[in-house]
Design an enzyme around this catalytic site. Structure first.
Site, PDB file in Angstrom:
ATOM      1  N   HIS A 184       0.852  -1.192   0.000  1.00 38.68           N
ATOM      2  CA  HIS A 184       0.000   0.000   0.000  1.00 38.68           C
ATOM      3  C   HIS A 184       0.886   1.239   0.000  1.00 38.68           C
ATOM      4  O   HIS A 184       1.667   1.449   0.924  1.00 38.68           O
ATOM      5  CB  HIS A 184      -0.874  -0.026   1.270  1.00 38.68           C
ATOM      6  CG  HIS A 184      -1.647   1.234   1.526  1.00 38.68           C
ATOM      7  ND1 HIS A 184      -1.941   1.676   2.801  1.00 38.68           N
ATOM      8  CD2 HIS A 184      -2.193   2.136   0.682  1.00 38.68           C
ATOM      9  CE1 HIS A 184      -2.637   2.792   2.731  1.00 38.68           C
ATOM     10  NE2 HIS A 184      -2.802   3.096   1.452  1.00 38.68           N
ATOM     11  N   ASN A 276      -7.335   6.869  -3.854  1.00 41.17           N
ATOM     12  CA  ASN A 276      -7.432   8.331  -3.698  1.00 41.17           C
ATOM     13  C   ASN A 276      -7.178   8.925  -5.077  1.00 41.17           C
ATOM     14  O   ASN A 276      -6.025   9.189  -5.433  1.00 41.17           O
ATOM     15  CB  ASN A 276      -6.364   8.868  -2.730  1.00 41.17           C
ATOM     16  CG  ASN A 276      -6.732   8.707  -1.283  1.00 41.17           C
ATOM     17  OD1 ASN A 276      -7.840   8.327  -0.953  1.00 41.17           O
ATOM     18  ND2 ASN A 276      -5.797   8.991  -0.403  1.00 41.17           N
ATOM     19  N   PRO A 307      -7.800  -3.941   2.358  1.00 40.53           N
ATOM     20  CA  PRO A 307      -7.000  -4.388   3.505  1.00 40.53           C
ATOM     21  C   PRO A 307      -7.672  -4.068   4.834  1.00 40.53           C
ATOM     22  O   PRO A 307      -8.411  -3.088   4.965  1.00 40.53           O
ATOM     23  CB  PRO A 307      -5.716  -3.568   3.352  1.00 40.53           C
ATOM     24  CG  PRO A 307      -6.187  -2.287   2.719  1.00 40.53           C
ATOM     25  CD  PRO A 307      -7.312  -2.685   1.788  1.00 40.53           C
ATOM     26  N   GLY A 308      -7.406  -4.922   5.821  1.00 39.19           N
ATOM     27  CA  GLY A 308      -7.807  -4.616   7.182  1.00 39.19           C
ATOM     28  C   GLY A 308      -6.682  -3.843   7.860  1.00 39.19           C
ATOM     29  O   GLY A 308      -5.869  -3.199   7.197  1.00 39.19           O
ATOM     30  N   MET A 310      -3.244  -3.874  10.666  1.00 42.37           N
ATOM     31  CA  MET A 310      -2.059  -4.733  10.702  1.00 42.37           C
ATOM     32  C   MET A 310      -2.235  -5.973  11.572  1.00 42.37           C
ATOM     33  O   MET A 310      -1.307  -6.774  11.701  1.00 42.37           O
ATOM     34  CB  MET A 310      -0.835  -3.926  11.153  1.00 42.37           C
ATOM     35  CG  MET A 310      -0.927  -3.348  12.548  1.00 42.37           C
ATOM     36  SD  MET A 310       0.372  -2.130  12.907  1.00 42.37           S
ATOM     37  CE  MET A 310       1.843  -3.132  13.009  1.00 42.37           C
ATOM     38  N   SER A 314      -7.544  -9.258   5.394  1.00 44.83           N
ATOM     39  CA  SER A 314      -7.704  -8.435   4.203  1.00 44.83           C
ATOM     40  C   SER A 314      -8.436  -9.267   3.160  1.00 44.83           C
ATOM     41  O   SER A 314      -8.554 -10.491   3.299  1.00 44.83           O
ATOM     42  CB  SER A 314      -6.342  -7.980   3.676  1.00 44.83           C
ATOM     43  OG  SER A 314      -5.675  -7.162   4.615  1.00 44.83           O
ATOM     44  N   HIS A 331     -12.235   1.150   0.763  1.00 47.78           N
ATOM     45  CA  HIS A 331     -10.804   0.947   0.474  1.00 47.78           C
ATOM     46  C   HIS A 331     -10.070   0.247   1.604  1.00 47.78           C
ATOM     47  O   HIS A 331      -8.884  -0.034   1.491  1.00 47.78           O
ATOM     48  CB  HIS A 331     -10.135   2.282   0.168  1.00 47.78           C
ATOM     49  CG  HIS A 331      -9.757   3.102   1.374  1.00 47.78           C
ATOM     50  ND1 HIS A 331     -10.607   3.350   2.423  1.00 47.78           N
ATOM     51  CD2 HIS A 331      -8.582   3.736   1.690  1.00 47.78           C
ATOM     52  CE1 HIS A 331      -9.995   4.108   3.311  1.00 47.78           C
ATOM     53  NE2 HIS A 331      -8.777   4.341   2.907  1.00 47.78           N
TER      54      HIS A 331
END
Length: 402
Positions: A184, A276, A307-308, A310, A314, A331
């Protein structure tokens, strides 16, 4: 799930409805959405994703269709920020028992945080493709040079680097224990400079009309404005830089894995998507500029990445092409707590507990990224079942934060 509730359902004169895919929206985010909905350039309605939260300039998780106009602060300064993921032929049993050495090897190859490549020729071929557009941008807008330290060198040496904040590189396992690489990041310093430069130009150009604006951050360029097409050209350049940046980082990670792990191949097409950005699309019988601020495109059959945090799952998803959402979806998990609040509330022990089983930094420098600072990704996914179908569920075993 369908739309949870509609703000401005019986839209007052001069405002459009706001269709929201969650019933968990903080008051400040609702006010931001009301402000955007009042702009005369909005087409049809706003669509708001289930990871919605307050953002700078505009609400994160909003999809904003505009007629013959763009709002630079809605796109923001992390232009083209997004995701890249690929599946390998490796499986969990082929990873080392101790993942620390692998994580550190990746951190050596990919500059993280404020780091950049030391050699200006490090990503020469990638930069060569973008160079004509960058040169033209600096020539037309010399004010950008003031926002970049050593501009001709900065954008080159940052190519193939991660950045900070919530940017990350992860090694993940899917439901079949296949190994994925997911990352990311965005357009780094050059995107930030472009965003700041044109946000200020929009405010200056609309200075005489600011008293009619619900929020000065929503200053926009209309197609008749001399800066309109300059911005479109610049933002497209930043979006392409972001895409190539992720692609170059993925190459670096793959090269690193080849030196550390058994021989492997790639078993799925790489997914590289912005969340974005602004793009020209057709919706509800009009050609519009769609700004996805913390949202990704989810056209029918289109693959995407959600994604979730950390310490959470995801998802690789396939879009359903939902027209009401302007073919969009969330997102990520979306923050439920500011970075400052997270630092004040949680300690290192909390971070260690919430990232148990993940090889990652567990020091106070990343407490603002603690999983508890984010929304429940399972709830986010449940709320957008009308927008996407889950193809793969991933859990990370290595997470590298900038």
């Amino acid at each position: 799930m369908p739309v949870k509730f509609v703000l401005n359902k019986n839209a007052p004169p001069g405002s459009v409805p706001v269709k929201i895919y969650t019933d968990e929206v903080e008051p400040m985010a609702l006010q931001q959405l009301k402000n955007i909905a009042q702009l005369p350039i909005i087409h049809s309605h706003l669509a708001v994703m289930p990871d919605v939260h307050v953002g700078k300039g505009a609400t994160v998780g909003s999809v904003i269709p505009t007629l013959s106009a763009v709002i630079p602060s809605a796109v923001g300064v992390d232009i083209g920020c997004g995701m890249n993921a690929v599946r390998t032929s490796l499986h969990a049993h082929q990873l080392p028992d101790n993942l620390k050495a692998l994580r550190e090897a990746i951190e050596v190859k990919v500059p993280i945080g404020q780091g950049r490549h030391k050699m200006i020729s490090a990503r020469e071929s990638a930069c060569k493709i973008l160079a004509p557009g960058v040169d033209r941008l600096f020539e037309k807008h010399p004010g950008l040079l003031k926002k970049l330290h050593q501009p001709q060198k900065t954008w080159v040496t940052q190519m193939g680097s991660l950045g900070g904040g919530n940017h990350f590189i992860e090694i993940c396992l899917d439901e079949a224990n296949a190994v994925w690489v997911m990352l990311h990041s965005g357009s780094r310093g050059i995107g930030n400079a472009i965003g700041q430069h044109f946000i200020q130009l929009a405010r200056r150009d609309m200075a005489g009309h600011m008293h009619n604006m619900p929020d000065k951050d929503l200053a926009y360029f209309s197609e008749g404005n001399p800066h309109f097409f300059d911005y479109i050209e610049a933002v497209n350049l930043a979006q392409e830089y972001a895409r190539v940046n992720r692609q170059e980082m993925m190459k670096l990670v793959m090269n690193c894995l080849k030196t550390q792990l058994p021989k492997f191949t790639l078993t799925s097409e790489a997914i590289n998507c912005h969340h974005n950005y602004v793009v020209r699309e057709r919706h509800f019988e009009r050609d519009v500029y769609v700004t996805r601020k913390g949202a990704i495109s989810a056209k029918k059959g289109q693959l995407g990445i959600i994604p979730g945090s950390m310490g959470a799952r995801s998802f690789i998803v396939c879009g359903r092409g939902n027209a009401e959402s302007f073919h969009s979806c969330a997102h990520g998990a979306g923050r439920k707590m500011s970075r400052t609040a997270a630092r004040q509330r949680f300690a290192r022990q909390d971070l260690e507990e919430q990232t148990l089983g993940v090889c990652c930094r567990k020091d106070k420098g990343v407490i603002d990224e603690i999983p508890a600072a984010y929304k429940d990704i399972s709830r986010v996914m449940e709320n957008q079942s009308d927008l996407v179908e889950v193809v793969h569920t991933l859990r990370q075993v290595i997470c590298i934060k900038g």
